[in-house]
Design a protein around this motif. Structure first.
Motif, mmCIF file in Angstrom:
data_model
loop_
_atom_site.group_PDB
_atom_site.id
_atom_site.type_symbol
_atom_site.label_atom_id
_atom_site.label_comp_id
_atom_site.label_asym_id
_atom_site.label_seq_id
_atom_site.Cartn_x
_atom_site.Cartn_y
_atom_site.Cartn_z
ATOM 1 N N TRP A 32 0.853 -1.181 0.000
ATOM 2 C CA TRP A 32 0.000 0.000 0.000
ATOM 3 C C TRP A 32 0.894 1.237 0.000
ATOM 4 C CZ3 TRP A 32 -5.214 -0.128 -0.561
ATOM 5 C CH2 TRP A 32 -5.860 -1.342 -0.320
ATOM 6 N N PHE A 33 0.510 2.177 -0.854
ATOM 7 C CA PHE A 33 1.123 3.501 -0.883
ATOM 8 C C PHE A 33 0.017 4.525 -0.723
ATOM 9 C CE2 PHE A 33 5.471 2.609 -2.354
ATOM 10 C CZ PHE A 33 5.331 1.289 -2.768
ATOM 11 N N ARG A 34 0.365 5.770 -0.440
ATOM 12 C CA ARG A 34 -0.644 6.815 -0.327
ATOM 13 C C ARG A 34 -0.107 8.123 -0.871
ATOM 14 N NH1 ARG A 34 -0.866 7.521 6.305
ATOM 15 N NH2 ARG A 34 1.181 8.563 6.549
ATOM 16 N N GLN A 35 -1.032 8.969 -1.293
ATOM 17 C CA GLN A 35 -0.662 10.281 -1.802
ATOM 18 C C GLN A 35 -1.637 11.322 -1.256
ATOM 19 O OE1 GLN A 35 -0.402 10.635 -6.086
ATOM 20 N NE2 GLN A 35 0.969 12.384 -5.913
ATOM 21 N N ALA A 36 -1.093 12.220 -0.469
ATOM 22 C CA ALA A 36 -1.874 13.327 0.078
ATOM 23 C C ALA A 36 -1.861 14.483 -0.912
ATOM 24 C CB ALA A 36 -1.289 13.761 1.417
ATOM 25 N N PRO A 37 -2.845 15.372 -0.827
ATOM 26 C CA PRO A 37 -2.904 16.507 -1.752
ATOM 27 C C PRO A 37 -1.622 17.329 -1.712
ATOM 28 C CG PRO A 37 -4.951 16.327 -0.530
ATOM 29 C CD PRO A 37 -4.007 15.337 0.082
ATOM 30 N N GLY A 38 -1.059 17.580 -2.888
ATOM 31 C CA GLY A 38 0.134 18.397 -2.980
ATOM 32 C C GLY A 38 1.415 17.709 -2.569
ATOM 33 N N LYS A 39 1.349 16.412 -2.304
ATOM 34 C CA LYS A 39 2.548 15.684 -1.862
ATOM 35 C C LYS A 39 2.862 14.535 -2.796
ATOM 36 C CE LYS A 39 2.238 16.777 3.060
ATOM 37 N NZ LYS A 39 2.278 16.225 4.448
ATOM 38 N N GLU A 40 4.083 14.038 -2.679
ATOM 39 C CA GLU A 40 4.499 12.872 -3.449
ATOM 40 C C GLU A 40 3.828 11.614 -2.889
ATOM 41 O OE1 GLU A 40 6.949 14.872 -6.018
ATOM 42 O OE2 GLU A 40 7.045 12.681 -5.936
ATOM 43 N N ARG A 41 3.663 10.613 -3.754
ATOM 44 C CA ARG A 41 3.167 9.334 -3.273
ATOM 45 C C ARG A 41 4.238 8.694 -2.382
ATOM 46 N NH1 ARG A 41 0.682 5.576 -7.792
ATOM 47 N NH2 ARG A 41 2.849 5.499 -8.471
ATOM 48 N N GLU A 42 3.784 8.115 -1.257
ATOM 49 C CA GLU A 42 4.730 7.550 -0.304
ATOM 50 C C GLU A 42 4.326 6.139 0.105
ATOM 51 O OE1 GLU A 42 4.722 9.920 3.271
ATOM 52 O OE2 GLU A 42 2.707 9.294 3.839
ATOM 53 N N PHE A 43 5.340 5.405 0.530
ATOM 54 C CA PHE A 43 5.161 4.031 0.976
ATOM 55 C C PHE A 43 4.427 3.983 2.305
ATOM 56 C CE2 PHE A 43 6.060 -0.268 1.939
ATOM 57 C CZ PHE A 43 6.542 -0.326 3.239
ATOM 58 N N VAL A 44 3.542 2.989 2.466
ATOM 59 C CA VAL A 44 2.827 2.779 3.722
ATOM 60 C C VAL A 44 3.194 1.427 4.344
ATOM 61 C CG1 VAL A 44 0.566 2.527 4.801
ATOM 62 C CG2 VAL A 44 0.893 4.227 2.986
ATOM 63 N N ALA A 45 2.977 0.344 3.577
ATOM 64 C CA ALA A 45 3.209 -0.991 4.118
ATOM 65 C C ALA A 45 3.361 -1.980 2.978
ATOM 66 C CB ALA A 45 2.056 -1.426 5.019
ATOM 67 N N THR A 46 4.077 -3.073 3.254
ATOM 68 C CA THR A 46 4.245 -4.109 2.255
ATOM 69 C C THR A 46 4.247 -5.477 2.904
ATOM 70 O OG1 THR A 46 5.656 -4.901 0.431
ATOM 71 C CG2 THR A 46 6.779 -3.970 2.337
ATOM 72 N N ILE A 47 3.869 -6.497 2.124
ATOM 73 C CA ILE A 47 3.848 -7.873 2.609
ATOM 74 C C ILE A 47 4.420 -8.770 1.522
ATOM 75 C CG2 ILE A 47 1.435 -8.196 1.865
ATOM 76 C CD1 ILE A 47 1.103 -10.022 4.375
ATOM 77 N N SER A 48 5.329 -9.644 1.910
ATOM 78 C CA SER A 48 5.971 -10.525 0.951
ATOM 79 C C SER A 48 5.071 -11.705 0.606
ATOM 80 C CB SER A 48 7.294 -11.030 1.516
ATOM 81 O OG SER A 48 7.044 -11.957 2.553
ATOM 82 N N TRP A 49 5.539 -12.516 -0.343
ATOM 83 C CA TRP A 49 4.769 -13.695 -0.734
ATOM 84 C C TRP A 49 4.590 -14.646 0.447
ATOM 85 C CZ3 TRP A 49 6.509 -18.735 -0.464
ATOM 86 C CH2 TRP A 49 7.871 -18.883 -0.138
ATOM 87 N N SER A 50 5.542 -14.630 1.385
ATOM 88 C CA SER A 50 5.501 -15.545 2.524
ATOM 89 C C SER A 50 4.885 -14.926 3.770
ATOM 90 C CB SER A 50 6.915 -16.017 2.854
ATOM 91 O OG SER A 50 7.731 -14.910 3.187
ATOM 92 N N GLY A 51 4.442 -13.667 3.663
ATOM 93 C CA GLY A 51 3.766 -13.039 4.799
ATOM 94 C C GLY A 51 4.615 -12.098 5.627
ATOM 95 N N GLY A 52 5.869 -11.916 5.278
ATOM 96 C CA GLY A 52 6.693 -10.957 5.988
ATOM 97 C C GLY A 52 6.221 -9.543 5.714
ATOM 98 N N THR A 53 6.234 -8.697 6.737
ATOM 99 C CA THR A 53 5.697 -7.342 6.605
ATOM 100 C C THR A 53 6.725 -6.283 6.958
ATOM 101 O OG1 THR A 53 4.825 -7.395 8.862
ATOM 102 C CG2 THR A 53 3.344 -8.086 7.097
ATOM 103 N N TYR A 54 6.494 -5.089 6.427
ATOM 104 C CA TYR A 54 7.369 -3.952 6.686
ATOM 105 C C TYR A 54 6.510 -2.702 6.573
ATOM 106 C CZ TYR A 54 11.190 -0.605 6.037
ATOM 107 O OH TYR A 54 12.037 0.458 6.151
ATOM 108 N N TYR A 55 6.716 -1.742 7.507
ATOM 109 C CA TYR A 55 5.867 -0.561 7.579
ATOM 110 C C TYR A 55 6.688 0.725 7.573
ATOM 111 C CZ TYR A 55 2.365 -3.927 9.142
ATOM 112 O OH TYR A 55 1.504 -4.997 9.226
#
Length: 123
Positions: A36-59
């Protein structure tokens, strides 16, 4: 190729919760990292969270402890549970599928994107 459709956005008061869903169609969903990424008004799109094929996560540090990413490979769906929402979480949230199973925070590693869903947090 993977087609992605987000849902679950809306308007919520600060301190509230929302759960975003991203339904994927196409091949090899379970082999891909999702994010998941997000973009606020007037800002660059930024990283939120990711999950690997095996379920590992990073925020991202800004959401750690408040947001949880998960996936259900049987349903070809990835989720983002958002708790303790703040006005600064207001943005369009995008789901993305990586070209590999390895989770990274870099937009260039993701080659399929959804159309986005709006999340608005009022103070």
């Amino acid at each position: 190729q993977v087609q992605l459709v987000e849902s679950g956005g809306g308007l919520v008061q600060a301190g509230g919760s929302l759960r975003l869903s991203c339904a994927a169609s196409g091949r090899a969903f379970s082999n891909r990292a999702m994010a998941w990424f997000r973009q606020a008004p007037g800002k660059e799109r930024e990283f939120v969270a990711t999950i690997s094929w095996s379920g590992g996560t990073y925020y991202a540090d800004s959401v750690k402890g408040r947001f949880t990413i998960s996936r259900d490979n049987a349903k070809n769906t990835v989720y983002l549970q958002m708790n303790s929402l703040k006005p600064e979480d207001t943005a369009v949230y995008f789901c993305a599928a990586a070209g590999s199973g390895y989770a990274t925070p870099y937009q260039g590693d993701y080659d399929n994107w959804g159309q986005g869903t709006q999340v608005t947090v009022s103070s």
